[in-house]
Write a protein that holds these residues in place. Structure first.
Motif: not given
Length: 236
Positions: A8-9, A11-12, A16-17, A20, A32, A34, A39, A45
């Motif tokens: 998941v780009t 995703g932080n 996105g989070l 994820a 993810i 970041h 992460p 991450g």
């Protein structure tokens, strides 16, 4: 379809989070990307700058090492905004948004399909926006970048559909985030009045749609744009 390798780009934080975490709770192996820092707790991450091809390649290589195999599901979520009225928008403001939101998604998809083609299976999910096809004043750069994801997904679908790879677009509307939380109350009410559902969406509702598209249940869905917007765009 538990146990897929999911990247998941962006995703932080934010949507996105939520995506994820929802995919991890469904039993998938999630990494993810970041741009800095660490992460989120409980997630693995890798550092990635989607505007740089070598950074994207390095991030995928690092994720594949964590997975012990190729990426099965790509959720291209990383994005930025640089809002400005058309007549005042600089080339840099336009180019930077296109480079991150559209070209960045392209770079990630191009790298992801290498392993997907070999496996003859893959899921690519682009996170767009209701304004991609609905439009929004002051967001010509953002709207163009998010609209471009539709053409990207549909071309990938036609090019790689016979390899067991799907490419779809999720188009969220107004979602409750830190950004909407700080809006003045009268502005919130005005926005909500334009939404048939009469409320802002939740990031978990976007995540649930992504979780479905990543599953085997969605194997015959590709090239689709799925709105999660309370009816604001009426399916675009």
């Amino acid at each position: 379809m538990a146990g897929r390798n999911v990247l998941v780009t962006g995703g932080n934080r934010g949507i996105g989070l939520s995506i994820a975490r929802a995919l991890a709770e469904a039993g998938h192996h999630v990494v993810i990307t970041h741009r800095s820092g660490e992460p989120p707790e409980g997630l693995q991450g890798v550092l990635c700058e989607v505007t740089d091809t070598s950074s994207v390649d390095a991030a995928f290589t690092a994720a594949e090492e964590l997975f012990g195999g190729p990426v099965d599901v790509l959720v291209a979520n990383a994005g930025v905004t640089r809002d400005q009225l058309l007549m005042r928008m600089s080339d840099e403001e336009f180019d930077s948004v296109i480079d991150t939101n559209l070209a960045g998604a392209f770079r990630c998809a191009r790298r992801a399909v290498k392993g997907m083609i070999r496996a003859r299976h893959g899921r690519i999910i682009f996170i767009s926006s209701v304004v991609g096809l609905y439009g929004s004043p002051g967001q010509t750069n953002y709207s163009a970048s998010k609209s471009g994801l539709v053409g990207l997904a549909r071309s990938i679908s036609r090019e790689l559909g016979t390899r067991g790879i799907t490419a779809n677009v999720v188009a969220p509307g107004f979602i409750e985030t830190d950004m909407t939380e700080v809006l003045p109350e009268d502005r919130k009410k005005a926005y909500q009045a334009s939404i048939p559902a009469g409320r802002f969406g939740q990031s978990d509702e976007v995540a649930a749609t992504v979780r479905f598209l990543a599953s085997d249940d969605a194997a015959y869905i590709t090239g689709a744009v799925i709105p999660v917007d309370g009816g604001l765009g009426m399916g675009h």
